[in-house]
Design an enzyme around this catalytic site. Structure first.
Site, PDB file in Angstrom:
ATOM      1  N   ARG A 165       7.312   1.095 -10.171  1.00 21.36           N
ATOM      2  CA  ARG A 165       5.694   0.363  -9.641  1.00 21.36           C
ATOM      3  C   ARG A 165       5.182  -0.737 -11.257  1.00 21.36           C
ATOM      4  O   ARG A 165       5.580  -1.984 -10.799  1.00 21.36           O
ATOM      5  CB  ARG A 165       4.504   1.371 -10.023  1.00 21.36           C
ATOM      6  CG  ARG A 165       4.349   1.577  -8.433  1.00 21.36           C
ATOM      7  CD  ARG A 165       3.691   1.461  -7.991  1.00 21.36           C
ATOM      8  NE  ARG A 165       3.090   0.722  -7.601  1.00 21.36           N
ATOM      9  CZ  ARG A 165       1.770   0.960  -7.395  1.00 21.36           C
ATOM     10  NH1 ARG A 165       1.127   2.192  -7.545  1.00 21.36           N
ATOM     11  NH2 ARG A 165       0.978   0.157  -7.392  1.00 21.36           N
ATOM     12  N   HIS A 170      -0.383  -1.998   1.573  1.00 23.32           N
ATOM     13  CA  HIS A 170      -0.020  -1.948  -0.356  1.00 23.32           C
ATOM     14  C   HIS A 170       1.628  -2.311  -0.214  1.00 23.32           C
ATOM     15  O   HIS A 170       2.638  -1.169  -1.025  1.00 23.32           O
ATOM     16  CB  HIS A 170       0.082  -0.233  -0.240  1.00 23.32           C
ATOM     17  CG  HIS A 170      -0.174   0.534  -1.749  1.00 23.32           C
ATOM     18  ND1 HIS A 170      -0.236  -0.768  -2.668  1.00 23.32           N
ATOM     19  CD2 HIS A 170      -0.034   1.339  -2.301  1.00 23.32           C
ATOM     20  CE1 HIS A 170      -0.375  -0.393  -3.907  1.00 23.32           C
ATOM     21  NE2 HIS A 170      -0.525   1.030  -3.005  1.00 23.32           N
ATOM     22  N   GLN A 180       3.216  -1.165  -4.065  1.00 20.56           N
ATOM     23  CA  GLN A 180       3.564  -0.039  -4.053  1.00 20.56           C
ATOM     24  C   GLN A 180       5.343  -0.139  -3.065  1.00 20.56           C
ATOM     25  O   GLN A 180       5.580   0.331  -3.915  1.00 20.56           O
ATOM     26  CB  GLN A 180       2.998   1.032  -2.945  1.00 20.56           C
ATOM     27  CG  GLN A 180       3.476   2.019  -2.792  1.00 20.56           C
ATOM     28  CD  GLN A 180       3.759   3.357  -4.186  1.00 20.56           C
ATOM     29  OE1 GLN A 180       2.991   3.525  -4.878  1.00 20.56           O
ATOM     30  NE2 GLN A 180       4.784   3.833  -4.381  1.00 20.56           N
ATOM     31  N   ARG A 198      -7.406  -4.257  -5.793  1.00 18.69           N
ATOM     32  CA  ARG A 198      -7.797  -3.087  -4.874  1.00 18.69           C
ATOM     33  C   ARG A 198      -8.886  -2.441  -4.214  1.00 18.69           C
ATOM     34  O   ARG A 198     -10.086  -2.926  -4.521  1.00 18.69           O
ATOM     35  CB  ARG A 198      -7.295  -1.887  -5.440  1.00 18.69           C
ATOM     36  CG  ARG A 198      -7.438  -0.594  -4.421  1.00 18.69           C
ATOM     37  CD  ARG A 198      -7.159   1.019  -4.400  1.00 18.69           C
ATOM     38  NE  ARG A 198      -5.512   0.988  -5.060  1.00 18.69           N
ATOM     39  CZ  ARG A 198      -4.953   1.647  -4.943  1.00 18.69           C
ATOM     40  NH1 ARG A 198      -5.611   3.214  -6.031  1.00 18.69           N
ATOM     41  NH2 ARG A 198      -3.969   1.320  -5.590  1.00 18.69           N
ATOM     42  N   CYS A 243       4.348   8.131  -2.200  1.00 20.44           N
ATOM     43  CA  CYS A 243       3.882   6.825  -3.148  1.00 20.44           C
ATOM     44  C   CYS A 243       3.067   7.438  -4.171  1.00 20.44           C
ATOM     45  O   CYS A 243       2.631   6.628  -5.553  1.00 20.44           O
ATOM     46  CB  CYS A 243       3.121   5.872  -2.438  1.00 20.44           C
ATOM     47  SG  CYS A 243       1.666   6.824  -1.449  1.00 20.44           S
ATOM     48  N   ASP A 269       3.591  10.493   2.697  1.00 22.41           N
ATOM     49  CA  ASP A 269       1.640   9.969   2.581  1.00 22.41           C
ATOM     50  C   ASP A 269       0.773  10.924   2.912  1.00 22.41           C
ATOM     51  O   ASP A 269       0.829  11.607   3.405  1.00 22.41           O
ATOM     52  CB  ASP A 269       1.788   8.505   2.653  1.00 22.41           C
ATOM     53  CG  ASP A 269       0.385   8.175   1.565  1.00 22.41           C
ATOM     54  OD1 ASP A 269      -0.587   8.495   0.871  1.00 22.41           O
ATOM     55  OD2 ASP A 269      -0.323   6.992   2.019  1.00 22.41           O
TER      56      ASP A 269
HETATM   57  N1  NVA Z   1      -3.139   5.570   2.161  1.00 21.58           N
HETATM   58  C1  NVA Z   1      -3.542   5.904   0.714  1.00 21.58           C
HETATM   59  C2  NVA Z   1      -2.056   5.498  -0.429  1.00 21.58           C
HETATM   60  C3  NVA Z   1      -3.099   5.848  -1.544  1.00 21.58           C
HETATM   61  C4  NVA Z   1      -1.511   5.313  -2.681  1.00 21.58           C
HETATM   62  C5  NVA Z   1      -4.458   5.590   0.751  1.00 21.58           C
HETATM   63  O1  NVA Z   1      -4.786   4.659   0.341  1.00 21.58           O
HETATM   64  O2  NVA Z   1      -5.629   6.556   0.231  1.00 21.58           O
HETATM   65  N1   CP Z   2      -0.376   5.054  -5.383  1.00 17.39           N
HETATM   66  C1   CP Z   2      -0.854   4.316  -5.889  1.00 17.39           C
HETATM   67  O1   CP Z   2      -0.819   3.267  -5.769  1.00 17.39           O
HETATM   68  O2   CP Z   2      -1.116   5.349  -6.685  1.00 17.39           O
HETATM   69  P1   CP Z   2      -2.919   4.889  -7.509  1.00 17.39           P
HETATM   70  O3   CP Z   2      -3.339   5.197  -6.743  1.00 17.39           O
HETATM   71  O4   CP Z   2      -2.847   6.438  -8.316  1.00 17.39           O
HETATM   72  O5   CP Z   2      -3.101   3.455  -8.188  1.00 17.39           O
END
Ligand code: NVA
Ligand code: CP
Length: 301
Positions: free
Chosen positions: A287, A129, A132, A102, A259, A219
Site C-alpha cells: 500500500r 477501493h 488497495q 475515504r 485487503c 474480504d
Molecule cells: N469491504 C471493506 C474493505 C475494507 C478495507 C469495507 O468497505 O469495510
Molecule cells: N485495507 C484497508 O484499506 O485497510 P484500512 O481500512 O485499515 O485502511
C-alpha cells in the site's frame, strides 16, 4: 494523471506505469535511497470511516516524499455539520496540493474532483477501493511475474473490493471469477463491462470459481457501514470462505490475498491465513509503495 477516483478511469498502460514506479520507490526505500519528490506539498486526508492501513501508509508516504499530510476526520470538519462538498472542495483547493478521501458515497468523491482544482485520490468508498487494488496488483506481479492468463478468484461479498478487483484484473488481462451468494453480486455495470472486455464469471459455486486459480482473494462479509447486517450476513456467507477445500481445487502454488482487516474463521480460516501471511502482509506493505507512485503521478508529473 489528474485524479484517482476509480480504476475504470485508468488505461492498462497507466496502471502498469504506476506499478513500475511503485517497484522503483520500493527498491529505493529498501536501500535507503531518499526520494523527496513532493517537497513543500501538502496532502489532506479526509476520513469519514475508520482506517489503519490507508491512514498510516498515506502519512508515511508523504513524509518519505518530503511533503506534509493532514489527518482530517469528517466528524471534526464542517462537512460533518452539513457544509456542502462544493464549498469544502473550493476552500481546501486554496490550501492543499491534493486530497485523499475515504467516505461512503462515490458521488461525494466525484463532486470533490469536480468542484476542487487539486488532485483527488479515492481512499475507499462503498463503490470501490482503487488504492488497495493497485497494491494487490503490485503484489501479484511480485509473486507471479505476469498477469495475462492468470486466474484471480474472489470469494465472498460483491463489494467495493470486488468492483475494483474486477476492473483491475480484467484491464491487465487476468481471468476473474467471483464466487458470491445470489443478491450480493458486484456492481451490475462493472460485471457487464468485464464480460464484454475479458474472461469474467460470477457464480454461487465457490469450488467452480476457485478451480485452477492462481490468486485467491477474500474480504469481510460485512463492510464498514453494514454493521447492523453483520449477524444476518454471517448466515448468508457461511459457505463463502477460503479454507483447505478451496485451496485444494486452486493451483498448487496459488497465492492468497486479503485487503485486511480479516475476520478469522469467517471469510478465511486461521490456518489458510497463517500459511499465506507472507503474501498478505507483503500486500499490506505494498500500500505504501503503490500510493507513493499514485501521489507522484497526481501531485508532480
Ligand atoms: N469491504 C471493506 C474493505 C475494507 C478495507 C469495507 O468497505 O469495510
Ligand atoms: N485495507 C484497508 O484499506 O485497510 P484500512 O481500512 O485499515 O485502511
Amino acid at each position: 494523471m489528474k485524479n484517482l477516483l476509480k480504476l475504470m478511469d485508468l488505461s492498462e498502460r497507466e496502471i502498469i506505469e504506476i506499478l513500475n514506479t511503485a517497484d522503483q520507490l520500493k527498491f529505493e526505500k529498501k536501500n535507503g535511497i531518499p526520494h523527496k519528490l513532493l517537497e513543500g506539498k501538502s496532502l489532506g486526508l479526509i476520513f469519514a470511516k475508520s482506517s489503519t492501513r490507508t491512514r498510516v501508509s498515506f502519512e508515511v508516504a508523504m513524509y518519505d516524499l518530503g511533503g506534509n499530510s493532514l489527518f482530517l476526520s469528517s466528524r471534526d470538519l464542517q462537512i460533518g455539520r452539513g457544509e456542502v462538498v462544493q464549498d469544502t472542495a473550493r476552500v481546501l483547493s486554496r490550501y492543499l496540493d491534493g486530497i485523499m478521501i475515504r467516505t461512503f458515497d462515490q458521488a461525494e468523491v466525484e463532486a470533490l474532483a469536480k468542484f476542487g482544482t487539486i488532485p483527488i485520490i479515492n481512499g475507499l468508498t462503498d463503490y470501490c477501493h482503487p488504492c488497495q487494488v493497485l497494491a494487490d496488483l503490485m503484489t501479484i506481479r511480485e509473486y507471479k511475474g505476469t498477469f495475462k492468463g492468470r486466474k484471480l478468484c474472489y470469494v465472498g461479498d460483491g463489494n467495493n473490493m470486488t468492483n475494483s478487483l474486477i476492473v483491475g484484473g480484467i484491464k491487465l488481462g487476468m481471468e476473474v471469477a467471483v464466487a458470491c451468494p445470489k443478491g450480493y453480486e458486484p456492481d451490475a455495470e462493472i460485471m457487464k463491462w468485464a464480460a464484454a472486455n475479458g474472461k469474467f464469471t460470477c457464480d454461487e459455486d465457490v469450488l467452480k470459481c476457485a478451480a485452477d486459480a492462481d490468486v485467491l482473494y477474500t474480504d469481510v462479509w460485512a463492510s464498514m457501514g453494514q454493521e447492523q447486517e453483520a449477524e444476518q450476513r454471517k448466515k448468508v456467507f457461511k459457505n463463502y470462505q477460503i479454507n483447505d477445500k478451496v485451496m485444494n481445487v486452486a493451483k498448487s502454488d496459488a497465492m492468497v490475498l486479503h485487503c485486511l482487516p480479516a475476520h478469522r474463521e469467517e471469510e478465511i480460516t486461521s490456518k489458510v491465513f497463517e500459511e499465506h501471511s507472507k503474501e498478505i502482509f507483503d500486500e499490506a506493505e505494498n500500500r505504501l509503495h503503490a500510493q507513493k507512485a499514485v501521489l507522484v503521478k497526481c501531485l508532480r508529473d
